[in-house]
Design a protein around this motif. Sequence first.
Motif, PDB file in Angstrom:
ATOM      1  N   ARG A 173     -20.873   7.512  78.094  1.00 23.19           N
ATOM      2  CA  ARG A 173     -20.787   7.529  77.265  1.00 23.19           C
ATOM      3  C   ARG A 173     -20.862   5.950  77.106  1.00 23.19           C
ATOM      4  NH1 ARG A 173     -16.328   7.745  72.150  1.00 23.19           N
ATOM      5  NH2 ARG A 173     -17.740   7.966  70.790  1.00 23.19           N
ATOM      6  N   TYR A 174     -21.642   5.509  76.093  1.00 20.41           N
ATOM      7  CA  TYR A 174     -21.747   4.224  75.807  1.00 20.41           C
ATOM      8  C   TYR A 174     -22.595   3.559  74.311  1.00 20.41           C
ATOM      9  CZ  TYR A 174     -25.428  -0.641  75.843  1.00 20.41           C
ATOM     10  OH  TYR A 174     -25.787  -0.984  75.512  1.00 20.41           O
ATOM     11  N   SER A 175     -21.478   3.251  73.865  1.00 22.22           N
ATOM     12  CA  SER A 175     -21.449   3.127  72.379  1.00 22.22           C
ATOM     13  C   SER A 175     -21.559   1.154  72.048  1.00 22.22           C
ATOM     14  CB  SER A 175     -20.259   3.274  71.923  1.00 22.22           C
ATOM     15  OG  SER A 175     -19.513   4.270  72.512  1.00 22.22           O
ATOM     16  N   VAL A 176     -22.031   1.308  70.719  1.00 21.55           N
ATOM     17  CA  VAL A 176     -22.690   0.257  70.220  1.00 21.55           C
ATOM     18  C   VAL A 176     -21.930  -0.617  69.355  1.00 21.55           C
ATOM     19  CG1 VAL A 176     -24.533  -1.961  70.330  1.00 21.55           C
ATOM     20  CG2 VAL A 176     -24.618  -0.333  72.354  1.00 21.55           C
ATOM     21  N   GLY A 177     -21.167  -1.172  69.032  1.00 23.84           N
ATOM     22  CA  GLY A 177     -20.743  -1.468  67.694  1.00 23.84           C
ATOM     23  C   GLY A 177     -20.578  -2.587  67.047  1.00 23.84           C
ATOM     24  N   ARG A 178     -20.874  -2.432  65.930  1.00 28.01           N
ATOM     25  CA  ARG A 178     -20.524  -3.548  64.649  1.00 28.01           C
ATOM     26  C   ARG A 178     -19.423  -4.088  64.397  1.00 28.01           C
ATOM     27  NH1 ARG A 178     -24.977  -6.938  65.804  1.00 28.01           N
ATOM     28  NH2 ARG A 178     -26.614  -5.186  66.419  1.00 28.01           N
ATOM     29  N   ASP A 179     -19.157  -5.082  64.313  1.00 28.27           N
ATOM     30  CA  ASP A 179     -17.389  -5.507  63.963  1.00 28.27           C
ATOM     31  C   ASP A 179     -17.689  -5.157  62.130  1.00 28.27           C
ATOM     32  OD1 ASP A 179     -14.814  -6.121  63.982  1.00 28.27           O
ATOM     33  OD2 ASP A 179     -15.015  -8.086  64.727  1.00 28.27           O
ATOM     34  N   VAL A 180     -16.808  -4.752  61.860  1.00 28.85           N
ATOM     35  CA  VAL A 180     -16.878  -3.953  60.780  1.00 28.85           C
ATOM     36  C   VAL A 180     -15.788  -4.692  59.484  1.00 28.85           C
ATOM     37  CG1 VAL A 180     -16.623  -2.361  58.559  1.00 28.85           C
ATOM     38  CG2 VAL A 180     -18.065  -1.797  60.149  1.00 28.85           C
ATOM     39  N   ILE A 211     -19.472  -5.128  70.384  1.00 29.83           N
ATOM     40  CA  ILE A 211     -18.294  -4.585  70.123  1.00 29.83           C
ATOM     41  C   ILE A 211     -19.210  -3.817  71.631  1.00 29.83           C
ATOM     42  CG2 ILE A 211     -16.478  -3.502  70.342  1.00 29.83           C
ATOM     43  CD1 ILE A 211     -15.949  -5.187  67.614  1.00 29.83           C
ATOM     44  N   THR A 237     -20.083   6.384  64.855  1.00 27.35           N
ATOM     45  CA  THR A 237     -19.080   6.638  65.423  1.00 27.35           C
ATOM     46  C   THR A 237     -18.020   5.496  64.381  1.00 27.35           C
ATOM     47  OG1 THR A 237     -19.224   7.655  67.705  1.00 27.35           O
ATOM     48  CG2 THR A 237     -17.002   6.980  66.759  1.00 27.35           C
ATOM     49  N   ARG A 252     -14.335   3.446  64.210  1.00 24.60           N
ATOM     50  CA  ARG A 252     -13.792   3.585  65.828  1.00 24.60           C
ATOM     51  C   ARG A 252     -12.598   2.432  64.674  1.00 24.60           C
ATOM     52  NH1 ARG A 252     -15.087   3.625  71.277  1.00 24.60           N
ATOM     53  NH2 ARG A 252     -16.754   4.088  70.663  1.00 24.60           N
ATOM     54  N   GLU A 256     -10.832   6.938  67.192  1.00 27.43           N
ATOM     55  CA  GLU A 256     -12.120   7.230  66.479  1.00 27.43           C
ATOM     56  C   GLU A 256     -12.303   8.723  65.113  1.00 27.43           C
ATOM     57  OE1 GLU A 256     -13.910   6.665  70.759  1.00 27.43           O
ATOM     58  OE2 GLU A 256     -15.249   8.559  69.780  1.00 27.43           O
ATOM     59  N   ALA A 314     -18.449  -0.112  63.544  1.00 23.94           N
ATOM     60  CA  ALA A 314     -19.363   1.401  63.103  1.00 23.94           C
ATOM     61  C   ALA A 314     -20.519   1.312  64.075  1.00 23.94           C
ATOM     62  CB  ALA A 314     -20.080   0.924  62.253  1.00 23.94           C
ATOM     63  N   ASP A 315     -20.077   2.268  65.281  1.00 29.25           N
ATOM     64  CA  ASP A 315     -21.030   2.175  66.872  1.00 29.25           C
ATOM     65  C   ASP A 315     -21.746   3.453  66.126  1.00 29.25           C
ATOM     66  OD1 ASP A 315     -18.671   0.764  67.557  1.00 29.25           O
ATOM     67  OD2 ASP A 315     -18.051   2.505  68.634  1.00 29.25           O
ATOM     68  N   GLU A 316     -22.701   2.557  67.535  1.00 31.79           N
ATOM     69  CA  GLU A 316     -24.613   4.115  67.750  1.00 31.79           C
ATOM     70  C   GLU A 316     -23.938   4.361  68.860  1.00 31.79           C
ATOM     71  OE1 GLU A 316     -29.082   3.235  67.371  1.00 31.79           O
ATOM     72  OE2 GLU A 316     -27.729   1.403  67.259  1.00 31.79           O
TER      73      GLU A 316
END
Lengths: 104, 104
Positions: free
Chosen positions: A38-45, A56, B2, B4, B60, B99-101
Amino acid sequence: MTARFLALYDAPADPEAFDRHYHEIHIPLIRQLPGLRRYSVGRDVAALHGSPCYLITQLEWENMEELRAAFSSPEGHATATDAAHLQELAPVRRMIFTADEEMV
Amino acid sequence: MTARFLALYDAPADPEAFDRHYHEIHIPLIRQLPGLRRYSVGRDVAALHGSPCYLITQLEWENMEELRAAFSSPEGHATATDAAHLQELAPVRRMIFTADEEMV
């Protein structure tokens, strides 16, 4: 169990250049890592306790042996080399390896 | 997508008291949060760029609306109240909402 690698990036001086490099070069390299589950790319909300990160990212493997094997592979070395270039565009605030217990 | 919530805990003054509170009280509260899709509790195996955290937890939800609904629920308020007690045992270094892609 899950083995996880987290990278927390600080804001880049040139967000457009960072995003372009990340999406066009780094993501394709990461996707080739053996055993990656699994690989997730997240923006810091919303950051509490500290300034927000720019990005992140989380990479997951079945266990720590699989993670280590991926980092030691030719694909892992190519990704690490590119990560060094990435860090010229945006400093990494933290890199964390965790061994996780899944509670839900 | 997702949504998180990450919490990075610093080392507690009394690890045994923290672990006991976390496992006996906090985990059961978190498990009752509505819509929670995944919950991982990780030990920091190796920290690069910074001192290691004591514990890294991740919760999550399907999306940010579900996360917000859980935090606003009675179960969410009970968990937040207990989290304040927990932070007397171990300071939280960072709390992050992302907020993850999903890339893989």
